[in-house]
Design a protein around this motif. Sequence first.
Motif, short mmCIF file in Angstrom:
data_model
loop_
_atom_site.label_atom_id
_atom_site.label_comp_id
_atom_site.label_asym_id
_atom_site.label_seq_id
_atom_site.Cartn_x
_atom_site.Cartn_y
_atom_site.Cartn_z
N THR A 109 41.26 31.38 52.19
CA THR A 109 42.04 32.20 53.13
C THR A 109 41.52 33.62 53.04
N PRO A 110 41.84 34.47 54.04
CA PRO A 110 41.42 35.87 53.95
C PRO A 110 41.94 36.51 52.66
N LEU A 111 43.15 36.14 52.29
CA LEU A 111 43.72 36.71 51.07
C LEU A 111 42.88 36.36 49.86
N GLU A 112 42.56 35.08 49.73
CA GLU A 112 41.75 34.66 48.59
C GLU A 112 40.38 35.32 48.63
N THR A 113 39.82 35.35 49.82
CA THR A 113 38.49 35.95 49.96
C THR A 113 38.49 37.39 49.45
N LEU A 114 39.44 38.16 49.96
CA LEU A 114 39.44 39.57 49.58
C LEU A 114 39.81 39.74 48.11
N ALA A 115 40.73 38.91 47.63
CA ALA A 115 41.08 39.01 46.22
C ALA A 115 39.86 38.74 45.36
N LEU A 116 39.07 37.76 45.78
CA LEU A 116 37.85 37.46 45.03
C LEU A 116 36.88 38.64 45.06
N VAL A 117 36.69 39.18 46.26
CA VAL A 117 35.72 40.27 46.37
C VAL A 117 36.17 41.47 45.55
N VAL A 118 37.47 41.76 45.62
CA VAL A 118 37.97 42.91 44.87
C VAL A 118 37.85 42.66 43.37
N SER A 119 38.18 41.47 42.93
CA SER A 119 38.09 41.25 41.48
C SER A 119 36.64 41.24 41.03
N ARG A 120 35.74 40.81 41.91
CA ARG A 120 34.32 40.92 41.59
C ARG A 120 33.97 42.40 41.39
N HIS A 121 34.47 43.23 42.33
CA HIS A 121 34.14 44.64 42.24
C HIS A 121 34.70 45.27 40.97
N GLN A 122 35.85 44.77 40.53
CA GLN A 122 36.43 45.34 39.33
C GLN A 122 35.90 44.68 38.06
N GLY A 123 34.88 43.89 38.22
CA GLY A 123 34.24 43.31 37.05
C GLY A 123 34.99 42.16 36.42
N LEU A 124 35.85 41.49 37.24
CA LEU A 124 36.65 40.41 36.66
C LEU A 124 36.16 39.03 37.06
N SER A 125 35.00 38.97 37.76
CA SER A 125 34.68 37.67 38.36
C SER A 125 34.23 36.63 37.35
N ALA A 126 33.96 37.04 36.12
CA ALA A 126 33.60 36.03 35.13
C ALA A 126 34.81 35.60 34.32
N GLN A 127 35.95 36.19 34.64
CA GLN A 127 37.15 35.85 33.89
C GLN A 127 37.61 34.44 34.25
N TRP A 128 37.84 33.59 33.27
CA TRP A 128 38.19 32.23 33.62
C TRP A 128 39.55 31.79 33.07
N TRP A 129 40.19 32.65 32.28
CA TRP A 129 41.42 32.17 31.64
C TRP A 129 42.68 32.60 32.37
N LYS A 130 42.54 33.51 33.35
CA LYS A 130 43.73 33.91 34.09
C LYS A 130 43.55 33.54 35.55
N PRO A 131 44.61 33.12 36.23
CA PRO A 131 44.47 32.77 37.63
C PRO A 131 44.06 33.97 38.48
N LEU A 132 43.39 33.69 39.58
CA LEU A 132 43.04 34.72 40.54
C LEU A 132 44.35 35.30 41.07
N GLY A 133 44.48 36.60 41.05
CA GLY A 133 45.71 37.19 41.58
C GLY A 133 46.67 37.61 40.50
N SER A 134 46.34 37.35 39.24
CA SER A 134 47.27 37.76 38.19
C SER A 134 47.13 39.26 37.92
N ASP A 135 46.04 39.84 38.40
CA ASP A 135 45.85 41.27 38.19
C ASP A 135 46.45 42.07 39.34
N LYS A 136 47.37 42.93 38.99
CA LYS A 136 48.12 43.68 40.00
C LYS A 136 47.21 44.55 40.87
#
Lengths: 326, 366, 234, 290, 254
Positions: free
Chosen positions: E98-125
Amino acid sequence: MADPKGAVDFQAALLRKARWRPLEFVVWVAAFALPLLMPSHALMVNEIAIVALFAMSLDLILGYTGIVSLGHAAFFGFGAYAAALFAKLVMPDPTVGLLFAIVVSAALGALASVTILRGTDLTRLMVTLGTALLLLELANKLDWLTGGADGLQGVVMGPVLGMFEFDLFGRTAAWYSLTIVLVLFLVMRRIVQSPFGATLKAIRDNRLRAMAIGIPVASRLVTIYTIAAAIAGAAGALLAQTTGFASLDVLAFDRSADVMLMLVIGGVGWLYGGIAGAIVFKLLQDTLSTVTPQYWMFWIGLILVLLVLVGRDRLLKPWTWFGRRA
Amino acid sequence: QDNVFKIGLILPMTGQQASTGRQIEAAAKLYMAQNGDTVAGKKIQLIVKDDTATPDVTKRLAQELIVNDKVNVIAGFGVTPAALAAAPLATQSKTPQVVMAAATSSITEASPYIVRTSFTLPQVSVAMGDWAPKNGIKSVVTLVSDYGPGNDAEKYFSERFALNGGKVIEKLRVPLRNPDFAPFLQKVRDAKPDALFVFVPSGAGSAVMKQFLERGMDKAGIKLIGTGDVTDDDQLNDMGDGALGVVTTHHYSAAHPSAANKKFVEAFMKANKGMRPNFMAVGGYDGMRVIYEALKQTKGQGGGDALLAAMKGQIFESPRGEVLIDAQTRDIVQDVYLRKVEKKDGQLYNVEFDVLKAVKDPGKAK
Amino acid sequence: MSELLKVETLSAGYGEAVVLHDVSLTLGVGQTLALLGRNGTGKTTFINTLAGATRQHGGRITLGGAALDKLAPHQRAAAGIGWVPQERNIFKSLTVHENLTAVERPGKWNPQRVYEMFPRLAERKGNLGTQLSGGEQQMLAVGRALVVNPKLLLLDEPLEGLAPIIVEELLRAIRRITQDEGLAAIIVEQHPQAILAISDAAVVLDHGTVVHTDSAAALRAQPEVLERLLGVAR
Amino acid sequence: MLTILFDGIAYGMLLFVLAVGLAVTLGLMNFINLAHGAFAMAGGYLTVFAMQKAGLPFLACLPLAFIVVALLGAVLERTLYRPMYGKPHLDQVLFSIGLAFMAVAAVDYFVGSSQQIVQLPEWLRGRTEIGDGALMLGMGHYRLFIIAVCAVLTVVLQLILSKTRFGSRLRAAVDDPRVAAGLGINVNVVFLATFAVGSGLAGLGGALGAEILGLDPTFPLKYMIYFLIVVSVGGTSSITGPLAAALLLGIADVAGKYFIPKMGAFTVYLLMIAILMWRPQGLFTRKGGR
Amino acid sequence: MSSAETVLSASGLVMRFGGITATNNVSLNLKRGARHALIGPNGAGKTTLINLLTGVLTPTEGRIELLGEDITKLAPHKRVTRGMVRTFQINQLFDSMTPLETLALVVSRHQGLSAQWWKPLGSDKRVVERAGELLAHFRLAEVAEQPVKQLAYGKRRLLEIAIALACEPRVLLLDEPVAGVPAGEREELLQTVAALPADVSVLLIEHDMDLVFSFADRMTVLVNGTLLTEGDPEQIANDPKVKEVYLGHGAAHV
Ligand SMILES: Nc1ncnc2c1ncn2[C@@H]1O[C@H](COP(=O)(O)OP(=O)(O)OP(=O)(O)O)[C@@H](O)[C@H]1O
Ligand SMILES: Nc1ncnc2c1ncn2[C@@H]1O[C@H](COP(=O)(O)OP(=O)(O)OP(=O)(O)O)[C@@H](O)[C@H]1O
Ligand SMILES: [Mg+2]
Ligand SMILES: [Mg+2]
């Protein structure tokens, strides 16, 4: 929806998918209860748990990352031989053996991942298949170590955690496998719902774009292929440990093909798809081959054909059967 | 329930080894039809399972048969790994395991509950190793399928052949799933031995035979010899006249000249739309006999150990000739025949022309 | 001027969703019709329905007096429809030349003439469809529709992504083709002014129905009507 | 020496005829038909029965196998395969492997599981030898025949695809059936014809190959891997690609087994992996293709 | 503006496809905060140039520097982490998300979280907040939870641009961003781009001359893979060579 949504709604929407549903608890409780309730089917439970784990490991690369593989048995078989040889040559403790198998399968996975970085679906299909077949030939040639075509005999497993002996009824085996499957399932569940998991789906959907938002595609592929190999290796190790031997066909093409069928039947990109597929496929195969030992293949074939004609996503959702067609 | 005696018959009914399963199942059913299904007051029940020659399936099926169906005997086993996979279960549950097909020598050592009614490859290969040097064959190339039985055949033939003064020029192993034998046969041809010794699983026999002829190897003066798998009775008729004159050693031929065999072959063909019984069938047939006799002797009393004891040492007239279940090794002791393919009534048969009496499995000698 | 295309009370859509309701229009031989409307009002749906690529729910379509609706898509091409789909849809595993020859039908237009019109394509003759730039693909799509030698050309946003100079050229070419060779055309465009300049008639769609029919010249002279119907005056 | 080369070529040619139908359906139609081997098997059994039961000569059986299997393919295409074209590859795999399973079990049921054997006519048996020593060339007559048939087939197929518009119309129909139809290509007929010819070729391959490869109900599964190797190594965009790949594999396999018998089946797999790592699109791709 | 430092510079770029030279010795400097337009006839090599700059293609010859560092051989994804982001002429989206997931992914990539695997996508405020802002800004909030493949073309186009902005680029390359966007919404969209922080440099490819001239403060013209001329909008609009090969007789305004 006139009023704009706030960050809280969005967060809830994102986290909704990660929540445990009541049905999931039921499934797992039922799985663990089965060996008690139906002791005569403990062996079947064990076998299904193992292939379900194997199918889920394939789902990580096929369903979530979009990499087709017809040679996933390479890792399953490697894990099986690793665990069996470890028990035979080093020590009989199952948990240590399992860890050992996981580590060496992961290493093999990392090594083999160079083969899947480039090319089309067909190329990957063939390269993975070739890798598995090479490994099979190798195991056959190294008969002083692996027992060759006769299989590796004389594997004696110690009790699990030093307490629970493997019994003839297969209950210890079933519970042991189920526990490992559950633990690894939890790990996989975390992985696919995390930002890391989202990058995998991004790579599957559009590799070019994934690169263009800064995702290191190649290293992600290597990582997930390694993880999938490790988990497939764990499944193989469970099989070797609970049956007490390993033979060439743990590496055979049929095993790779079967696991792919199971996964596709159950549905890809959905961890429970592997479980559902394993249950359906194994039960079908078992019932049919009891009823008609010679010709069960015909019926499996027919079911596969019908499955596709009806639409496989609808098979597991019976409520859509009578709805209108799109 | 107590009056039922269950036999779990685990066989490859589909896949590459399907014909093995088919022959054995037919033979077992024939034996039951001929001898009734009640022995010592017990009703015999046969439970057939398909393991597709995959050993972990064999193991699960065996375990389920033992634990759930509470079978008294497990039997069948088309390939060596399958037989070996089930062996620990036989030991653990004290269930006799009658091996009706798998032929690697070491199987009977895997469990004290295993009894074999088929044959072992060393048994029949050694016989060829004795015969060949005496009949003008001084040099040989061996060609075997690259798996347990093939390696056994290669080893025991070569050793005995060399012992008798022959020379093995080259040992070739072909992959089990091999579509084309051309390169291997060409290599043999270029090596110019007196004979080519072949062991391949029965389905591939005809392919080797045809390509052997096509390559003109008979005309180049190379003889084809081997174990009886190459001229399997099941296939022989379709191989055509090229097979004439091929010499093999084996423990059974459908053409074995005895009254017992005649009766067996006729009944078998009648019950199976003209399918000719082969050595797999006779293994299944005799296996059933061993079980029946053991049950008779124990009068339906006693568990696995009693049955096993009654199986050991049985001597009887099988369609293949006189056989003995060696009480020590639980392996079969039988006559091994030298046969030549000949035409009788328009059909091809392995016609026996010499015999080595009461051959023990040489694999156990050491 | 004889009548070529006649559309009566046409309705069409996707699955259950009806997108077009009750659309009627006619078009004469050699005439050009500008089909205008906001995003998502059904312009593409209309074009695709004529080409047979979208399911028709009701109404009638005749081309030169013969019923079109009962024909399979490939028969419509034979009956005289040439289609430039909105997304270009170049056959990606064919070369430029094969893209043309695969659909060519005998007539005045052949690949050679297309190359004369778009010299750029001649230079890229042997390239695969996917190796073309965006604008080159657009040219190829137009050329491909021409070599079908149609009586009616359906152009769905043919100017998108073309350089201004090519836009001018293409517009002139369309005018020439329709006037000199008696080909009719329906053109869908986002830029009403450019397209109205070369059209004879104009139809505006909104929410799947015709809301305005007029001569192109008249509509062009009324910017306030365009503003009201399309939200743009340009 | 030369004999080995000759055997390799014959074996490669045989693989080519068997796989070319798959190259057409997979490469040109982008449809994964794992039941391809079942069509080949049908051709093989047809030949065996026509010769044994009807006493037809071997030569007459070859065109018969082609035609009957092509018809069978056409019927199946109309009834079962057509709805599969638009489906994802995974569905196609599932569906066609299901068909292959059914074929295997059905043949087993009706014919039995034993090997079927083709009796070649006298003139195709035996062999001719030229020269001697290291340069001796021994040519089995049947292998010579296979090479001849395959060479003719290749030329004919290549002519059809390059000299007629059929090839490009087919590819257009595959790339975008909706637009191809809208531009006047009769997509259904194009697919039907292609599928029928592909199946017919498989049938012919089965008839030719039964002698060398053997024929039993597991045929479709046993050789599926070989067909796929040929198609993937050869690339999926032409006829010459799979031909070259089949020849290469045939020669490498035969030579490998002759010179280093210990390598056994390794040769082919290693070669395949090496080639695919080096050129992931296969040896031959359409010029400039991405 | 003229004194500003160069953030992206390409020198002597050559790209050949077989016999075709798509880019022929092109040099280009992009200044900090520039609003730079790249125009030229169809097939002039504009998209190819962007592909070279972003690493989708490797140049046959030439050198590319980003913020003073040589990136000619750098992997595409690493150029993104260094601040160079692009959009595509043809939408490249993650269809099953979804657009939401897409942007959440891109933003978390930008914040250096894209290799994080133990927390669900979206747990970061922080991630969710930023994604929410972007959704609102591009009027995608109503469709935020629909799969991307079901969106109308206009919305997909907006998402395409939103993704690029979510990477918070320092250099943004836009390849015909408004193609297929209705006339009325085009200006609005470009305004979003124009409103980016002043130190973000933008390179725009576009055939809609109204937009180009209202947006750009500098323009480069490519023809047949070579650089024809470079200058400010006024110079370009009045350049007879540019008129001849590109703008045509309708002058600057179609
Ligand atoms: N394949 C489809 N399935 C369902 N609905 C569709 C499909 N294609 C288009 N629609 C819907 O039909 C309506 C009309 O779409 P159409 O593409 O005909 O519009 P258009 O006028 O061509 O718009 P644009 O200017 O964006 O090209 C839209 O609301 C769209 O959402
Ligand atoms: N992979 C390729 N192989 C061969 N030629 C190519 C390839 N990619 C692009 N080209 C050619 O290079 C030239 C430049 O293409 P490019 O896409 O850069 O043009 P453009 O300036 O973006 O044009 P447009 O405005 O039409 O999008 C074109 O003529 C095209 O045919
Ligand atoms: Mg449209
Ligand atoms: Mg471009």
